[in-house]
Design an enzyme around this catalytic site. Sequence first.
Site, PDB file in Angstrom:
ATOM      1  N   ASN A   3       0.107  -0.305   6.251  1.00 22.05           N
ATOM      2  CA  ASN A   3       0.405  -1.067   5.444  1.00 22.05           C
ATOM      3  C   ASN A   3       1.105  -2.604   5.959  1.00 22.05           C
ATOM      4  OD1 ASN A   3       1.823  -2.205   3.126  1.00 22.05           O
ATOM      5  ND2 ASN A   3       3.587  -0.910   2.725  1.00 22.05           N
ATOM      6  N   GLY A   4       0.759  -3.548   5.673  1.00 20.28           N
ATOM      7  CA  GLY A   4       1.193  -4.632   6.264  1.00 20.28           C
ATOM      8  C   GLY A   4       0.040  -5.739   6.729  1.00 20.28           C
TER       9      GLY A   4
ATOM     10  N   HIS B 145       8.890 -31.318 -25.451  1.00 19.84           N
ATOM     11  CA  HIS B 145       8.436 -32.217 -24.009  1.00 19.84           C
ATOM     12  C   HIS B 145       7.278 -31.849 -23.412  1.00 19.84           C
ATOM     13  CE1 HIS B 145      12.393 -34.191 -24.305  1.00 19.84           C
ATOM     14  NE2 HIS B 145      12.939 -32.950 -24.494  1.00 19.84           N
TER      15      HIS B 145
ATOM     16  N   LYS C 275       3.814  -2.547  -7.109  1.00 19.17           N
ATOM     17  CA  LYS C 275       5.159  -2.553  -7.688  1.00 19.17           C
ATOM     18  C   LYS C 275       6.066  -3.108  -6.634  1.00 19.17           C
ATOM     19  CE  LYS C 275       8.748  -0.754  -9.716  1.00 19.17           C
ATOM     20  NZ  LYS C 275       8.983  -1.619 -11.162  1.00 19.17           N
TER      21      LYS C 275
ATOM     22  N   LYS D  70       6.500 -10.274 -18.827  1.00 25.10           N
ATOM     23  CA  LYS D  70       6.158  -9.145 -19.330  1.00 25.10           C
ATOM     24  C   LYS D  70       4.760  -9.152 -20.125  1.00 25.10           C
ATOM     25  CE  LYS D  70       8.166  -7.181 -17.558  1.00 25.10           C
ATOM     26  NZ  LYS D  70       9.272  -6.999 -16.380  1.00 25.10           N
TER      27      LYS D  70
ATOM     28  N   GLU E  31       1.749 -10.012 -17.686  1.00 27.89           N
ATOM     29  CA  GLU E  31       1.607  -9.023 -16.517  1.00 27.89           C
ATOM     30  C   GLU E  31       0.769  -7.757 -16.950  1.00 27.89           C
ATOM     31  OE1 GLU E  31       4.551  -7.649 -14.015  1.00 27.89           O
ATOM     32  OE2 GLU E  31       5.965  -7.567 -15.521  1.00 27.89           O
TER      33      GLU E  31
ATOM     34  N   CYS F  53       0.959  -0.958   0.085  1.00 29.53           N
ATOM     35  CA  CYS F  53       0.110   0.119  -0.036  1.00 29.53           C
ATOM     36  C   CYS F  53       0.945   1.353  -0.008  1.00 29.53           C
ATOM     37  CB  CYS F  53      -0.932   0.262   1.230  1.00 29.53           C
ATOM     38  SG  CYS F  53      -1.959  -1.585   1.373  1.00 29.53           S
TER      39      CYS F  53
ATOM     40  N   ARG G  69       2.119   1.532  -6.264  1.00 36.47           N
ATOM     41  CA  ARG G  69       2.447   0.432  -5.120  1.00 36.47           C
ATOM     42  C   ARG G  69       0.907  -0.502  -4.822  1.00 36.47           C
ATOM     43  NH1 ARG G  69       7.353   1.669  -2.064  1.00 36.47           N
ATOM     44  NH2 ARG G  69       6.471   0.032  -0.687  1.00 36.47           N
TER      45      ARG G  69
ATOM     46  N   GLU H 139      11.426 -13.930 -18.931  1.00 35.44           N
ATOM     47  CA  GLU H 139      11.378 -12.491 -18.812  1.00 35.44           C
ATOM     48  C   GLU H 139      10.141 -11.779 -19.925  1.00 35.44           C
ATOM     49  OE1 GLU H 139      11.327 -10.374 -16.457  1.00 35.44           O
ATOM     50  OE2 GLU H 139      11.511  -8.358 -17.214  1.00 35.44           O
TER      51      GLU H 139
ATOM     52  N   TRP I 215      -3.773  -2.039  -1.236  1.00 39.56           N
ATOM     53  CA  TRP I 215      -3.778  -3.297  -2.230  1.00 39.56           C
ATOM     54  C   TRP I 215      -4.269  -4.148  -1.211  1.00 39.56           C
ATOM     55  CZ3 TRP I 215      -1.526  -7.963  -1.850  1.00 39.56           C
ATOM     56  CH2 TRP I 215      -1.405  -8.744  -3.058  1.00 39.56           C
TER      57      TRP I 215
HETATM   58  C1  F6R Z   1       7.723  -7.729 -13.083  1.00 33.56           C
HETATM   59  C2  F6R Z   1       8.202  -7.303 -11.727  1.00 33.56           C
HETATM   60  C3  F6R Z   1       8.254  -8.111 -10.454  1.00 33.56           C
HETATM   61  C4  F6R Z   1       9.368  -7.821  -9.654  1.00 33.56           C
HETATM   62  C5  F6R Z   1       9.441  -8.621  -8.347  1.00 33.56           C
HETATM   63  C6  F6R Z   1      10.486  -8.297  -7.289  1.00 33.56           C
HETATM   64  O1  F6R Z   1       7.801  -6.746 -13.903  1.00 33.56           O
HETATM   65  O2  F6R Z   1       8.505  -6.131 -11.644  1.00 33.56           O
HETATM   66  O3  F6R Z   1       8.470  -9.420 -10.790  1.00 33.56           O
HETATM   67  O4  F6R Z   1      10.648  -8.038 -10.241  1.00 33.56           O
HETATM   68  O5  F6R Z   1       8.170  -8.319  -7.554  1.00 33.56           O
HETATM   69  O6  F6R Z   1      10.791  -7.022  -7.075  1.00 33.56           O
HETATM   70  P1  F6R Z   1      12.109  -6.407  -6.345  1.00 33.56           P
HETATM   71  O7  F6R Z   1      13.024  -6.393  -7.693  1.00 33.56           O
HETATM   72  O8  F6R Z   1      11.497  -5.066  -6.089  1.00 33.56           O
HETATM   73  O9  F6R Z   1      12.190  -7.376  -5.165  1.00 33.56           O
END
Ligand code: F6R
Length: 616
Positions: free
Chosen positions: A100-101, A512, A611, A493, A496, A2, A27, A489, A74
């Site tokens: 937050n938590g 496989h 994020k 991308k 998400e 949050c 966030r 990756e 969130w």
């Molecule tokens: C995907 C993405 C997430 C972060 C993951 C770890 O685009 O951003 O998969 O990579 O949540 O986040 P950090 O690097 O902040 O620990």
Amino acid sequence: MCGIVGYTGKQKAAPLILEGLKRLEYRGYDSAGVAVPAGDHFNVAKKTGRVANLETIAARHKLLGHCGIGHTRWATHGGVTDANAHPHVSSDGKIALIHNGVIENFTSVKKFLLEKGFTFQSETDTEALCNLVAYHYAKEAMVEGDSRLLESVRKTLRHIEGTYGIVVLSLDMPDELVCARKGSPLILGIGDGENLVASDVSALVSRTQNVVYLKDGELARLTPDSFSLSTINEGEIEAVIDTVTWSITDAEMGAYAHFMEKEIFEQPLALENTMRGRFSEDGSTALFGGLNLSAAEFRQIDRFMFCACGTAWHACLVTEHLIERFARVPVEVDYASEFRYRNAPLHPNTLFFFMSQSGETIDTLAALREAKRKGFRVLAVNNVVGSTIARETDGGIYQHVGPEIGVASTKAFTSQLLIGAMMALYIGRMRDMSFSDGAAYVAALKGAPDLVRTVLQQAPHIRKIAERFSTYTDMLFLGRLSLFPIALEGALKLKEISYLHAEGYPAAEMKHGPIALISERCPSVFFVTKGEMFPKVVSSMQEVKARKGLIIAICTEGLELPDGLADELIVIPDCHEAVLPIVATIPVQLLSYYIAVNRGCDVDKPRNLAKSVTVE
Ligand code: F6R
């Protein structure tokens, strides 16, 4: 997950809090709210949806005070409803709180409070925390003046299990904020005649660049002209004021349509910033100032272990490949969330690295603490300066790419790839890599930003390809060796931000199982490079073609593919193995971005995501 903002000063609090919440929306963004004291009650506006919804209803409330708190949520406990949005006000009306938590013992706390006559309006754990502060506040009635709210919060937190970053307001002291943290980030912004608190620096930098990073177990009391720090168990402690090195323009979108687009196009500069000042004078190796390990100590390491989550985990996989290839030292990579519970047998002479853009990901932090508890030396790769992981490690490497606001990581990822490549060089040069190989490696890394620029110039071409593929529902990403993690990756991308189903595999693994998915409705993205893997990857492509699968080939220049094999071709520069994963990432970032835009998705704030994931 949050976002938290609190303000006390001479300005009207609500507009500043709303501005801060907009900067924090990445966030967490299922609901938002703001509260200011208004004489005998709190004026609270809260609403599900984005901060823009809150702004509309906030205009109807009289949010006039000069001190207030705001929150973007969130959801963890309780659905996405107006009632569950923060701030929460205690049932006696005296205390307002944002959190937050996760409060783990909230059931027993709630039961206790119900017996004491408190009532509840929401399904959240936060409301129990808020009522518990009110309970202690009532009991602390004899405490004179300044410390009553602080002492109530301190007493409350001694009974709380779980994680929190909280900011608390009381009606009696309408210009005072009390905040505390355990497991969720909180930063104080020290201004001139005003003080702020937020879960992220980006909500503070428009008012001040002087900040205090709160540590776990610390509380702070803020008024417009003063701030003090103490711990949950003891008395006052001294605060260290840091200066934030970036300004508000770094966290703004400028002429771009989305932060993600801005951050993709910023990558050449981000890479330059990551490597600036980090090569030896003779140009044959990398230098890392913050490892707090002598070359002799580093030379003794027998094994490296990398832990991370999500995109950062993909960067660790590439790093594993490069260190094993160029330094010939064994590397293991684990999901941080698995490592913390796996109790894996570990080689005693292992050096740990924790990769995390935010430095706040709770699984990565918990894995770090677990490795530390076992007595291992732990280092980190982080972007956010002063983050919890950065502070808890024995040393580390900062990425220096500036704030990454788009929820989908882009520039932080390629910078992590670059740091991984530089680590492989650093370790390799301590072992068997020759001066001339080291010099060629350094020259290649220095050239990476320009190579990325040339791939970015293909954005219009990739946009056209994206138009063709935007209506498909599944996609495979296939690559080999260091490009297998880039396939993962690419798939992540796309998933998400566009909500398409996508999977990444080593190209040869496709036969496989995943080959069952191939049809004219399931295209595949292949990474094709020269060398011994070229004929192998071409064979995998033939297998797809034989099943009517469409192919997008991301191919290094100078290679000739059999006629008609690729339906779409993206040519990337042929380059050093250490740079290739960085260069190959750009097309899949652009492809995902344009597909998501074509599908009308909210690119910077994809559904259900946040994020930095600060809950388990
Ligand atoms: C995907 C993405 C997430 C972060 C993951 C770890 O685009 O951003 O998969 O990579 O949540 O986040 P950090 O690097 O902040 O620990």
